[in-house]
Design a protein around this motif. Sequence first.
Motif, PDB file in Angstrom:
ATOM      1  N   TRP A   1      11.271  64.403 -25.302  1.00  0.00           N
ATOM      2  CA  TRP A   1      12.228  65.142 -24.289  1.00  0.00           C
ATOM      3  C   TRP A   1      13.575  64.744 -25.034  1.00  0.00           C
ATOM      4  O   TRP A   1      14.318  65.659 -24.946  1.00  0.00           O
ATOM      5  CB  TRP A   1      11.991  64.478 -22.920  1.00  0.00           C
ATOM      6  N   HIS A   2      13.672  63.624 -25.401  1.00  0.00           N
ATOM      7  CA  HIS A   2      14.951  63.292 -26.084  1.00  0.00           C
ATOM      8  C   HIS A   2      15.101  63.981 -27.344  1.00  0.00           C
ATOM      9  O   HIS A   2      16.289  64.543 -27.812  1.00  0.00           O
ATOM     10  CB  HIS A   2      15.195  61.673 -26.362  1.00  0.00           C
ATOM     11  N   THR A   3      14.246  64.123 -27.997  1.00  0.00           N
ATOM     12  CA  THR A   3      14.223  64.743 -29.478  1.00  0.00           C
ATOM     13  C   THR A   3      14.582  66.218 -28.935  1.00  0.00           C
ATOM     14  O   THR A   3      15.138  66.957 -29.826  1.00  0.00           O
ATOM     15  CB  THR A   3      12.991  64.696 -30.194  1.00  0.00           C
ATOM     16  N   ALA A   4      13.833  66.838 -28.230  1.00  0.00           N
ATOM     17  CA  ALA A   4      13.989  68.210 -27.847  1.00  0.00           C
ATOM     18  C   ALA A   4      15.272  68.636 -27.452  1.00  0.00           C
ATOM     19  O   ALA A   4      15.715  69.583 -27.609  1.00  0.00           O
ATOM     20  CB  ALA A   4      12.685  68.578 -26.840  1.00  0.00           C
ATOM     21  N   LEU A   5      15.875  67.744 -26.761  1.00  0.00           N
ATOM     22  CA  LEU A   5      17.268  68.028 -26.151  1.00  0.00           C
ATOM     23  C   LEU A   5      18.183  66.969 -26.626  1.00  0.00           C
ATOM     24  O   LEU A   5      18.775  66.287 -25.841  1.00  0.00           O
ATOM     25  CB  LEU A   5      17.285  68.240 -24.538  1.00  0.00           C
ATOM     26  N   PRO A   6      18.462  67.032 -27.820  1.00  0.00           N
ATOM     27  CA  PRO A   6      19.460  65.906 -28.192  1.00  0.00           C
ATOM     28  C   PRO A   6      20.862  65.939 -27.744  1.00  0.00           C
ATOM     29  O   PRO A   6      21.457  64.911 -27.638  1.00  0.00           O
ATOM     30  CB  PRO A   6      19.534  65.975 -29.628  1.00  0.00           C
ATOM     31  N   TRP A   7      21.261  67.204 -27.219  1.00  0.00           N
ATOM     32  CA  TRP A   7      22.554  67.306 -26.910  1.00  0.00           C
ATOM     33  C   TRP A   7      22.690  66.913 -25.419  1.00  0.00           C
ATOM     34  O   TRP A   7      23.971  67.112 -25.147  1.00  0.00           O
ATOM     35  CB  TRP A   7      23.099  68.831 -27.112  1.00  0.00           C
ATOM     36  N   PHE A   8      21.668  66.472 -24.698  1.00  0.00           N
ATOM     37  CA  PHE A   8      21.524  66.466 -23.428  1.00  0.00           C
ATOM     38  C   PHE A   8      21.669  65.047 -23.094  1.00  0.00           C
ATOM     39  O   PHE A   8      20.852  64.213 -23.335  1.00  0.00           O
ATOM     40  CB  PHE A   8      20.114  66.990 -23.020  1.00  0.00           C
ATOM     41  N   PRO A   9      22.768  64.449 -22.507  1.00  0.00           N
ATOM     42  CA  PRO A   9      23.020  63.020 -22.453  1.00  0.00           C
ATOM     43  C   PRO A   9      22.155  62.325 -21.738  1.00  0.00           C
ATOM     44  O   PRO A   9      21.948  61.067 -21.739  1.00  0.00           O
ATOM     45  CB  PRO A   9      24.366  62.960 -21.948  1.00  0.00           C
ATOM     46  N   ILE A  10      21.469  63.126 -20.645  1.00  0.00           N
ATOM     47  CA  ILE A  10      20.511  62.598 -19.786  1.00  0.00           C
ATOM     48  C   ILE A  10      19.399  62.068 -20.372  1.00  0.00           C
ATOM     49  O   ILE A  10      18.995  60.986 -20.064  1.00  0.00           O
ATOM     50  CB  ILE A  10      20.260  63.308 -18.451  1.00  0.00           C
ATOM     51  N   ALA A  11      19.057  62.788 -21.334  1.00  0.00           N
ATOM     52  CA  ALA A  11      17.653  62.414 -22.032  1.00  0.00           C
ATOM     53  C   ALA A  11      17.606  60.945 -22.838  1.00  0.00           C
ATOM     54  O   ALA A  11      16.667  60.384 -22.520  1.00  0.00           O
ATOM     55  CB  ALA A  11      17.334  63.462 -23.057  1.00  0.00           C
ATOM     56  N   SER A  12      18.801  60.785 -23.175  1.00  0.00           N
ATOM     57  CA  SER A  12      19.078  59.440 -23.970  1.00  0.00           C
ATOM     58  C   SER A  12      18.953  58.234 -23.002  1.00  0.00           C
ATOM     59  O   SER A  12      18.488  57.415 -22.918  1.00  0.00           O
ATOM     60  CB  SER A  12      20.044  59.389 -24.913  1.00  0.00           C
ATOM     61  N   ARG A  13      19.743  58.544 -21.766  1.00  0.00           N
ATOM     62  CA  ARG A  13      19.908  57.743 -20.818  1.00  0.00           C
ATOM     63  C   ARG A  13      18.456  57.386 -20.022  1.00  0.00           C
ATOM     64  O   ARG A  13      18.110  56.140 -19.690  1.00  0.00           O
ATOM     65  CB  ARG A  13      20.969  58.157 -19.544  1.00  0.00           C
ATOM     66  N   ALA A  14      17.729  58.516 -20.025  1.00  0.00           N
ATOM     67  CA  ALA A  14      16.560  58.379 -19.352  1.00  0.00           C
ATOM     68  C   ALA A  14      15.517  57.452 -20.175  1.00  0.00           C
ATOM     69  O   ALA A  14      14.668  56.690 -19.779  1.00  0.00           O
ATOM     70  CB  ALA A  14      15.845  59.811 -19.118  1.00  0.00           C
ATOM     71  N   GLU A  15      15.597  58.081 -21.366  1.00  0.00           N
ATOM     72  CA  GLU A  15      14.692  57.025 -22.416  1.00  0.00           C
ATOM     73  C   GLU A  15      14.972  55.590 -22.609  1.00  0.00           C
ATOM     74  O   GLU A  15      14.275  54.763 -22.342  1.00  0.00           O
ATOM     75  CB  GLU A  15      14.878  57.563 -23.920  1.00  0.00           C
ATOM     76  N   GLU A  16      16.386  55.147 -22.275  1.00  0.00           N
ATOM     77  CA  GLU A  16      16.646  53.877 -22.136  1.00  0.00           C
ATOM     78  C   GLU A  16      16.274  53.174 -20.941  1.00  0.00           C
ATOM     79  O   GLU A  16      15.679  52.134 -20.731  1.00  0.00           O
ATOM     80  CB  GLU A  16      18.340  53.574 -22.203  1.00  0.00           C
ATOM     81  N   ALA A  17      16.247  53.971 -19.712  1.00  0.00           N
ATOM     82  CA  ALA A  17      16.073  53.083 -18.388  1.00  0.00           C
ATOM     83  C   ALA A  17      14.428  53.222 -18.501  1.00  0.00           C
ATOM     84  O   ALA A  17      13.921  52.057 -18.039  1.00  0.00           O
ATOM     85  CB  ALA A  17      16.193  54.253 -17.361  1.00  0.00           C
ATOM     86  N   VAL A  18      13.902  54.055 -19.136  1.00  0.00           N
ATOM     87  CA  VAL A  18      12.358  53.860 -19.079  1.00  0.00           C
ATOM     88  C   VAL A  18      11.954  52.824 -19.959  1.00  0.00           C
ATOM     89  O   VAL A  18      10.863  52.132 -19.642  1.00  0.00           O
ATOM     90  CB  VAL A  18      11.776  55.326 -19.519  1.00  0.00           C
ATOM     91  N   ALA A  19      12.655  52.557 -21.030  1.00  0.00           N
ATOM     92  CA  ALA A  19      12.253  51.437 -21.994  1.00  0.00           C
ATOM     93  C   ALA A  19      12.552  50.180 -21.256  1.00  0.00           C
ATOM     94  O   ALA A  19      11.600  49.213 -21.147  1.00  0.00           O
ATOM     95  CB  ALA A  19      12.940  51.686 -23.292  1.00  0.00           C
ATOM     96  N   LEU A  20      13.418  50.080 -20.407  1.00  0.00           N
ATOM     97  CA  LEU A  20      13.570  48.879 -19.764  1.00  0.00           C
ATOM     98  C   LEU A  20      12.617  48.742 -18.526  1.00  0.00           C
ATOM     99  O   LEU A  20      11.857  47.710 -18.473  1.00  0.00           O
ATOM    100  CB  LEU A  20      15.134  48.575 -19.253  1.00  0.00           C
TER     101      LEU A  20
END
Lengths: 233, 103
Positions: A168-187
Amino acid sequence: MLIHPISLGLGAVAVLLAWPVPIALARARWTLRRPVIAMVCWQGIAVAGGFSMIGALWSLSRGAAVLLALHLLLNLGLTAVGTSRQRRRHRQLVELLSSPMPDRPNTRLIENEAPVAYCLPGAPRSVTVLSDGLVRLLSDDELAAVVAHERAHVTQHHHVVLMAFKAWHTALPWFPIASRAEEAVALLVELLADDDARQVVPDEVLASAVERVAGTDASSVAPRLARLSRAGS
Amino acid sequence: MDVLWRSDGPCAATELRDELAGDPAITTVLTVLSRLEAKGFVTRDRAKRPHLFRAAMTRDDYMAELMHEVLGSAPDREAVLARFLGRVSKSETDHLRKLLGQG
């Protein structure tokens, strides 16, 4: 041209799910206490957000909606293929460089000073890899905690969840929420695996294992330790 | 593989068989070698008979590659491996740099 009320509604949902809802969820403190619910929320946001975005686009331009859907699916496929290729190569390396531990099934030992523990998901069975640096560093109980934590990652299919959020993050790199979501899920996956390990060993043992292996550098360590000590007191 | 890493130069399959414990059949040794060759771990010198095999990289090189994936900053690492830590601590990275520098 009139925009259909349903697509207006979908658009509103898409905007909500794209920004205020995930921001609130990322800031919320209850997610540390209820990682299971938080995880369901993140997955719901990702899936519902994607569908509402595509749905809202559909009434404006069908072509754009189809393109977005294809883009998301393509990225998921590419990430899945890339991940499994890399995992296969890694497994070959592990088989070459490690030796099986006689007293633990599906566990292999690599000769390395760095304290390392991880689980390689895969068929026919997953493999837990420990370094001898780690074995030297930890007591037997702490080691059991680490192994339980690793196994939980695999039995709960965390690698699939992480892979989907990464796509999801790779598909939407300009989408700040995607990286936040990835971080949150990793935790969250760390917290969930901790919860599994806590059923095998006491909280203090897990906490000391986390602390010894991680020091205080890793950003996920502070919330994990805080949880463990709170529950213990 | 360890036998190949221990030996100084390229080996013939028969020499490898003699080194290996349990006295495996020569066809078994050749099968394993072909498989390792297909995966890029072993190179085969076809100029001579019998074919000579050597490890494509040293054990340390492979270990560095492995550890790089485990500790390094490869972007998809987290999705590939389920690790005990969410992030890598600085001392680990320093240690890794040292290892890679030596390799």
